[in-house]
Write an enzyme that holds these catalytic residues in place. Structure first.
Site, PDB file in Angstrom:
ATOM      1  N   LYS A   1       1.013  -1.277  -0.133  1.00  0.00           N
ATOM      2  CA  LYS A   1      -0.079   0.054   0.011  1.00  0.00           C
ATOM      3  C   LYS A   1       0.835   1.248   0.153  1.00  0.00           C
ATOM      4  O   LYS A   1       1.596   1.357   0.921  1.00  0.00           O
ATOM      5  CB  LYS A   1      -0.828   0.104   1.177  1.00  0.00           C
ATOM      6  CG  LYS A   1      -1.740   1.310   1.127  1.00  0.00           C
ATOM      7  CD  LYS A   1      -2.639   1.585   2.334  1.00  0.00           C
ATOM      8  CE  LYS A   1      -2.017   2.532   3.072  1.00  0.00           C
ATOM      9  NZ  LYS A   1      -1.637   3.744   2.656  1.00  0.00           N
TER      10      LYS A   1
ATOM     11  N   GLU B   1       9.999  -0.407  10.676  1.00  0.00           N
ATOM     12  CA  GLU B   1      10.995   0.801  10.535  1.00  0.00           C
ATOM     13  C   GLU B   1      10.289   2.093  10.754  1.00  0.00           C
ATOM     14  O   GLU B   1       9.369   2.424  10.224  1.00  0.00           O
ATOM     15  CB  GLU B   1      11.537   0.813   9.056  1.00  0.00           C
ATOM     16  CG  GLU B   1      12.968   1.531   9.083  1.00  0.00           C
ATOM     17  CD  GLU B   1      12.775   2.920   9.053  1.00  0.00           C
ATOM     18  OE1 GLU B   1      12.836   3.738   9.981  1.00  0.00           O
ATOM     19  OE2 GLU B   1      12.627   3.511   7.825  1.00  0.00           O
TER      20      GLU B   1
ATOM     21  N   CYS C   1      13.128   9.712   9.282  1.00  0.00           N
ATOM     22  CA  CYS C   1      13.106   9.324  10.526  1.00  0.00           C
ATOM     23  C   CYS C   1      14.406   9.197  11.251  1.00  0.00           C
ATOM     24  O   CYS C   1      14.854   9.121  12.302  1.00  0.00           O
ATOM     25  CB  CYS C   1      12.384   7.815  10.738  1.00  0.00           C
ATOM     26  SG  CYS C   1      12.815   6.970   8.944  1.00  0.00           S
TER      27      CYS C   1
ATOM     28  N   GLU D   1       9.337  13.127  18.007  1.00  0.00           N
ATOM     29  CA  GLU D   1       9.597  13.428  16.823  1.00  0.00           C
ATOM     30  C   GLU D   1       8.685  14.326  15.957  1.00  0.00           C
ATOM     31  O   GLU D   1       7.621  14.227  15.924  1.00  0.00           O
ATOM     32  CB  GLU D   1       9.372  11.777  15.985  1.00  0.00           C
ATOM     33  CG  GLU D   1      10.031  12.077  14.664  1.00  0.00           C
ATOM     34  CD  GLU D   1       9.723  10.568  13.780  1.00  0.00           C
ATOM     35  OE1 GLU D   1       8.879  10.132  13.872  1.00  0.00           O
ATOM     36  OE2 GLU D   1      10.790  10.262  13.238  1.00  0.00           O
TER      37      GLU D   1
HETATM   38  P1  ADP Z   1       3.286   9.502   8.590  1.00  0.00           P
HETATM   39  O1  ADP Z   1       2.992   9.891   9.918  1.00  0.00           O
HETATM   40  O2  ADP Z   1       4.722   9.314   8.066  1.00  0.00           O
HETATM   41  O3  ADP Z   1       2.219   9.450   7.754  1.00  0.00           O
HETATM   42  P2  ADP Z   1       1.914   6.972   9.308  1.00  0.00           P
HETATM   43  O4  ADP Z   1       2.512   5.762   9.941  1.00  0.00           O
HETATM   44  O5  ADP Z   1       0.782   7.780   9.464  1.00  0.00           O
HETATM   45  O6  ADP Z   1       2.962   7.848   9.045  1.00  0.00           O
HETATM   46  O7  ADP Z   1       1.780   6.586   7.606  1.00  0.00           O
HETATM   47  C1  ADP Z   1       2.710   5.540   7.059  1.00  0.00           C
HETATM   48  C2  ADP Z   1       1.719   4.510   6.360  1.00  0.00           C
HETATM   49  O8  ADP Z   1       0.820   3.778   7.235  1.00  0.00           O
HETATM   50  C3  ADP Z   1       0.827   5.262   5.440  1.00  0.00           C
HETATM   51  O9  ADP Z   1       0.733   4.584   4.159  1.00  0.00           O
HETATM   52  C4  ADP Z   1      -0.445   5.263   5.904  1.00  0.00           C
HETATM   53  O10 ADP Z   1      -1.673   5.161   5.196  1.00  0.00           O
HETATM   54  C5  ADP Z   1      -0.630   3.981   6.778  1.00  0.00           C
HETATM   55  N1  ADP Z   1      -1.329   3.787   7.709  1.00  0.00           N
HETATM   56  C6  ADP Z   1      -1.983   5.005   8.609  1.00  0.00           C
HETATM   57  N2  ADP Z   1      -2.770   4.264   9.573  1.00  0.00           N
HETATM   58  C7  ADP Z   1      -2.803   2.949   9.561  1.00  0.00           C
HETATM   59  C8  ADP Z   1      -3.409   1.870  10.244  1.00  0.00           C
HETATM   60  N3  ADP Z   1      -4.266   2.066  11.040  1.00  0.00           N
HETATM   61  N4  ADP Z   1      -3.047   0.658   9.524  1.00  0.00           N
HETATM   62  C9  ADP Z   1      -2.372   0.204   8.555  1.00  0.00           C
HETATM   63  N5  ADP Z   1      -1.646   1.351   7.971  1.00  0.00           N
HETATM   64  C10 ADP Z   1      -1.713   2.635   8.389  1.00  0.00           C
END
Ligand code: ADP
Length: 496
Positions: free
Chosen positions: A182, A256, A291, A393
């Protein structure tokens, strides 16, 4: 080509499932915005659980044939992908700069080139999927095989999306797994272009790439019963939810996650090359949306003021603006949510009595920079490692400088964090630098350099910065294979 991208109307992109470019089953879409201008630039499908299921089923069907393909032949396909990625790197880089706001010259173009190298590196490793023989005695043949796990579910963020995507695709496929990945909702376009290049060479269903939001698409992928391995790059908070989903099905997981990486500057380092190194380590030219950003600087008290004066000069010289302009050093923050969060941290720093603003501050409210989510390099000086800006962060260009006199104290403060991804040590005395490097609780410590990640380096975090390693042969073997032992009794009676 690139100019036509920038001038064209809203792009309409689809996602890849089972070798076909498709819309979401629901027909819903997500609008992708150019953060430097705050304008919509594309629509992509808003995938949900139904789309995830179709993609996982396709990857599941593709697995038997792909896993039995001779590894060297899988590697050759990755090498072909690397060639096209390299040849088309400019087009990919411009799309990337356009959608995620990273400056073309300093970030997006190097990222596109490095991504080609990732495919090349893993393509060349296919013959390293070796097993071992175990010396059980003359009458026993015992050996291990490195077997793929099955369908891998991968979730990536927006900050370096093609590089981080390639770090899932290349090792997972090289090892014989199939993949459903994804893309991040804020930066799916360059990833989809990379996917298009991959799909020119791969059998259908081996690689499936979805677009969608985290809670409805990412979570459905993490929870899908046919996914046999999860690999996630993103925030620690979401990483924990991915790990919970993995725990429910006893699925191995690589994470990560975030960081609040320390830079320790010794008193012999009040020099320009170190200041340049700090600018690099802080990833100012990626708006510090990294990060590994060295966002806590422990600066020896003897050089505190003079070093910060030099840093101010260098940081203020960075040209902030249009990511597609070759002259730009630093582009824009990814979206309004992150921009507001970064501004919130700056306001907190300004309000704190003990903290001193060295330079920077809140973004300009008018002029060309107010058109996009542009933040400016900002440094606060404070004696404490305990305040919010030194612990959380920020994912924006806000650096905290903390003075120290006693080396042990500096290392103690450096380690006083729930994160442990990267660290930087600056000194002319290499023995001292290495002692500090060994004492710091981080997965990646650099002495006297701020940049420089190359394929082959085992990359990953200590503590809440993650589990597992990427970027390397060991990372591929540990993350994307499982070992099977086969033991044969050679004393089997001979028939006849
Ligand atoms: P950032 O703050 O860098 O956007 P996230 O951890 O929110 O970091 O997002 C990183 C990835 O995780 C994106 O592809 C986002 O759509 C996905 N993501 C966000 N929430 C969820 C969730 N509850 N379950 C799985 N993937 C998620």
């Amino acid at each position: 080509m690139a100019d036509t991208i920038e001038r064209s109307a809203l792009l309409n992109r689809k996602m890849l499932i089972d070798g076909e470019w498709v819309d979401s089953v629901s027909g819903q879409t997500i609008t992708v915005e150019n953060p430097a201008k705050r304008q919509p630039i594309a629509i992509v499908p808003r995938g949900n659980a139904e789309d995830v299921d179709r993609a996982v089923q396709a990857a599941y069907r593709a697995f038997p044939a792909w896993s039995r393909t001779v590894p060297r032949d899988r590697g050759k396909l990755l090498l072909k992908i690397a060639e096209v990625m390299e040849a088309r790197h400019e087009e990919i880089a411009r799309l990337l700069a356009w959608e995620n706001g990273n400056a073309l010259r300093t970030q997006a173009r190097p990222e596109a080139k490095n991504t080609a190298d990732i495919f090349r590196y893993f393509g060349g490793l296919a013959s390293e999927l070796k097993g071992e023989t175990i010396p059980f005695g003359e009458h026993v043949l015992s050996y291990t095989r490195r077997e793929p796990l099955g369908v891998v579910g991968a979730i990536i963020p927006w900050n370096a999306p093609i590089l981080l995507g390639a770090l899932k695709i290349a090792p997972a496929l090289c090892a014989g797994n199939t993949l459903v990945m994804k893309a991040a909702e804020d930066a799916p376009l360059a990833v989809l272009l990379m996917t298009e290049i991959c799909q020119e060479f791969l059998p259908k269903g081996v690689l499936n790439v979805l677009t969608g939001y985290g809670p409805d698409c990412g979570a459905a992928l993490a929870n899908h019963p046919l996914v046999r391995k999860l690999s996630f790059t993103g925030s620690t908070e979401v990483g924990k939810s991915v790990m919970r989903a993995a725990a429910d099905r006893i699925v191995p997981v690589s994470l990560e996650l975030g960081g609040k990486s320390p830079s320790i500057v010794y008193p012999d380092c009040d020099e320009d090359w170190v200041v340049d190194g700090i600018v690099g380590a802080m990833r100012f030219t990626r708006q510090s949306q990294s990060c590994t950003a060295g966002s806590r600087m422990f600066l020896h008290a003897d050089i505190f003021d003079s070093f910060l004066a030099k840093l101010k000069k260098k940081a203020e010289a960075l040209k902030i603006g249009d990511p597609l302009d070759e002259a730009t050093d630093m582009g824009s923050i990814i979206n309004n949510k992150q921009f507001t969060k970064v501004c919130g941290y700056v306001s907190d720093g300004l309000a704190r009595k003990d903290a001193k603003l060295v330079f920077g501050g809140l973004p300009p409210k008018d002029g060309p920079l107010s058109e996009g989510y542009f933040a400016i390099p900002t440094v606060f000086a404070d004696a404490s490692n305990d305040w919010r800006l030194a612990r959380e962060e920020i994912f924006g260009p806000v650096l905290v400088a903390i003075p120290w006199r006693d080396e042990e104290d500096a290392i103690r403060m450096a380690n006083d964090s729930h994160y442990g991804l990267a660290a930087y040590v600056w000194t002319h005395e290499i023995g001292r630098g290495l002692r500090a490097a060994h004492a710091i609780q981080s997965g990646w410590v650099q002495v006297n350099q701020g940049l420089g990640q190359v394929p082959g380096h085992s990359y990953g975090g200590y503590k809440q910065s993650g589990i597992g390693r990427e970027f390397s042969l060991e990372g591929m073997l540990d993350s994307y294979t499982q070992r099977k032992n086969v033991t044969v009794n050679l004393n089997t009676p001979v028939r006849g």
